[in-house]
Design a protein around this motif. Structure first.
Motif, PDB file in Angstrom:
ATOM      1  N   ASN A 137      33.711 -20.210 -17.573  1.00 38.90           N
ATOM      2  CA  ASN A 137      32.657 -19.492 -16.418  1.00 38.90           C
ATOM      3  C   ASN A 137      31.137 -19.494 -17.680  1.00 38.90           C
ATOM      4  O   ASN A 137      30.973 -18.343 -18.274  1.00 38.90           O
ATOM      5  N   GLY A 163      27.515 -20.025 -19.573  1.00 35.33           N
ATOM      6  CA  GLY A 163      26.930 -19.695 -18.595  1.00 35.33           C
ATOM      7  C   GLY A 163      25.377 -18.833 -20.310  1.00 35.33           C
ATOM      8  O   GLY A 163      25.736 -19.695 -21.096  1.00 35.33           O
ATOM      9  N   ARG A 219      22.293 -17.104 -16.335  1.00 37.72           N
ATOM     10  CA  ARG A 219      22.896 -18.090 -15.527  1.00 37.72           C
ATOM     11  C   ARG A 219      24.438 -18.313 -15.865  1.00 37.72           C
ATOM     12  O   ARG A 219      24.442 -18.061 -16.974  1.00 37.72           O
ATOM     13  N   GLU A 220      25.608 -17.735 -15.087  1.00 38.07           N
ATOM     14  CA  GLU A 220      26.878 -18.202 -15.182  1.00 38.07           C
ATOM     15  C   GLU A 220      27.434 -19.365 -14.336  1.00 38.07           C
ATOM     16  O   GLU A 220      26.464 -19.031 -12.811  1.00 38.07           O
ATOM     17  N   VAL A 221      28.381 -20.112 -14.804  1.00 35.50           N
ATOM     18  CA  VAL A 221      28.788 -20.575 -13.361  1.00 35.50           C
ATOM     19  C   VAL A 221      29.389 -20.311 -12.048  1.00 35.50           C
ATOM     20  O   VAL A 221      29.236 -20.562 -11.025  1.00 35.50           O
ATOM     21  N   LYS A 222      29.501 -18.426 -12.275  1.00 32.55           N
ATOM     22  CA  LYS A 222      30.489 -18.166 -10.956  1.00 32.55           C
ATOM     23  C   LYS A 222      29.217 -18.402 -10.001  1.00 32.55           C
ATOM     24  O   LYS A 222      29.563 -17.824  -8.708  1.00 32.55           O
ATOM     25  N   ASP A 223      27.403 -18.149 -10.601  1.00 33.20           N
ATOM     26  CA  ASP A 223      26.570 -18.361  -9.240  1.00 33.20           C
ATOM     27  C   ASP A 223      26.527 -19.866  -8.977  1.00 33.20           C
ATOM     28  O   ASP A 223      25.337 -19.587  -7.796  1.00 33.20           O
ATOM     29  N   TYR A 279      36.931 -14.357 -12.059  1.00 29.07           N
ATOM     30  CA  TYR A 279      35.598 -14.761 -12.989  1.00 29.07           C
ATOM     31  C   TYR A 279      35.246 -13.514 -14.196  1.00 29.07           C
ATOM     32  O   TYR A 279      34.728 -12.905 -12.554  1.00 29.07           O
ATOM     33  N   TYR A 329      32.556 -12.421 -17.578  1.00 29.91           N
ATOM     34  CA  TYR A 329      32.306 -12.535 -18.405  1.00 29.91           C
ATOM     35  C   TYR A 329      32.785 -13.880 -19.686  1.00 29.91           C
ATOM     36  O   TYR A 329      34.174 -13.673 -20.304  1.00 29.91           O
ATOM     37  N   ARG A 330      32.645 -15.200 -19.369  1.00 26.56           N
ATOM     38  CA  ARG A 330      32.991 -16.289 -20.175  1.00 26.56           C
ATOM     39  C   ARG A 330      35.116 -16.388 -19.945  1.00 26.56           C
ATOM     40  O   ARG A 330      35.998 -16.634 -20.925  1.00 26.56           O
TER      41      ARG A 330
END
Length: 308
Positions: free
Chosen positions: A136, A138, A142-146, A170, A172-173
């Protein structure tokens, strides 16, 4: 099947025994892979894993940008996704289909070319789709989950599965993807945007990274996760660790959440420096920093008097 029998598996790609990993990771340190497999395509990867004995460990390697490979090397098989997995294509006006070996720069640039906004932050993630989907990744809010819709993973048995965002767990990281599974593709969704505005945002992100991070050094990216309500670099700085060295390893003067290899640092020195930073931060602030960099492999055998 014994580990040495791995080489008897027929592959369409490239299978190398005792492959040096230091040239493949950003720190330019560490030992060898017992076996390095570079599959020709997804079918080749699936067939290989299906034939591989269940007790042989498997690890995926992308650009090696957020990784410490320990000096004793990595047992089992390291799978590196090459050019065949680096393709990115637009599926529609807002969706990209990305191979697990595609870099963040390639994904964000392709999004720009197709007028897809919302993926500019990937410009600043120095890894591949497989890596930042797994963790995840970011940056810049923004993060990949977005943006993730779903991803294709090859599991340890050689089977392939498509997992939607909702099944990745997901945080944080972190994701719930199990060890040994390999992300071979992912679909990302953005929103319609102006290519010029997208490029301007990518330029802003690139300039910000260049100004604040030691990008031209042998480094591993962000070393520690930001604790709740805080910034890792501030805690490291307050603990007096800016510029701290151990052998050839150093805490960056430019950004204290980066460790760098100043020349001939071993992975043992880099990891030990990170642990010393954690100790000093814990002593100074009471916060136990968590590693963001992944550390893999075996420690180097301890030297004896006869070795010295």
């Amino acid at each position: 099947m014994a580990f040495e029998s791995v080489g008897q598996i027929s592959v369409a790609g490239k299978l190398t025994a005792n492959a040096p990993l230091a040239p493949l990771v950003w720190f330019k340190s560490g030992g060898t892979a017992q076996w390095l497999f570079e599959p020709k395509d997804t079918a080749d990867l699936c067939a290989f894993l299906e034939q591989l004995a269940p007790d042989v460990p498997v690890m995926a390697l992308g650009l090696g940008s957020n990784l410490i490979v320990r000096d004793g090397g990595v047992p089992g098989v390291v799978v590196r996704l090459g050019k065949a997995f680096a393709r990115v294509e637009a599926l529609d006006a807002t969706t990209l289909n990305c191979g697990g070996g595609a870099s963040g720069i390639l994904v964000s640039s392709t999004a720009r070319d197709h007028g897809i906004a919302g993926m500019e932050f990937l410009r600043s993630i120095p890894g591949t789709v497989g890596g930042f989907v797994r963790m995840n990744g970011g940056a810049y809010g923004r993060e990949v989950k977005d943006i993730l819709i779903d991803c294709d993973v090859v599991i340890r048995s050689g089977e392939i599965a498509t997992l939607p965002l909702s099944e990745l767990g997901y945080t944080y990281r972190h994701s719930d993807l199990v060890d040994g599974c390999i992300v071979v593709a992912a679909r990302f969704c953005g929103e319609p945007g102006d290519p010029a505005a997208i490029q301007a945002e990518m330029d802003r992100i690139s300039a910000s990274r260049e100004a604040s991070q030691p990008l031209r050094s042998k480094t591993g990216g962000s070393t520690f996760k930001n604790p709740d309500g805080g910034k890792a670099w501030e805690l490291v700085d307050k603990a007096g660790c800016r510029g701290l060295t151990l052998g050839g390893a150093q805490v960056s003067e430019k950004h204290t959440n980066f460790l760098i290899n100043t020349g001939d640092a071993t992975s043992t020195q880099i990891e030990a420096l990170g642990e010393e930073v954690r100790r000093r931060v814990r002593e100074q602030s009471g916060v136990s920093l968590e590693w963001e960099i992944k550390r893999v492999g075996l420690s180097a055998p301890a030297q004896t008097k006869d070795d010295e």
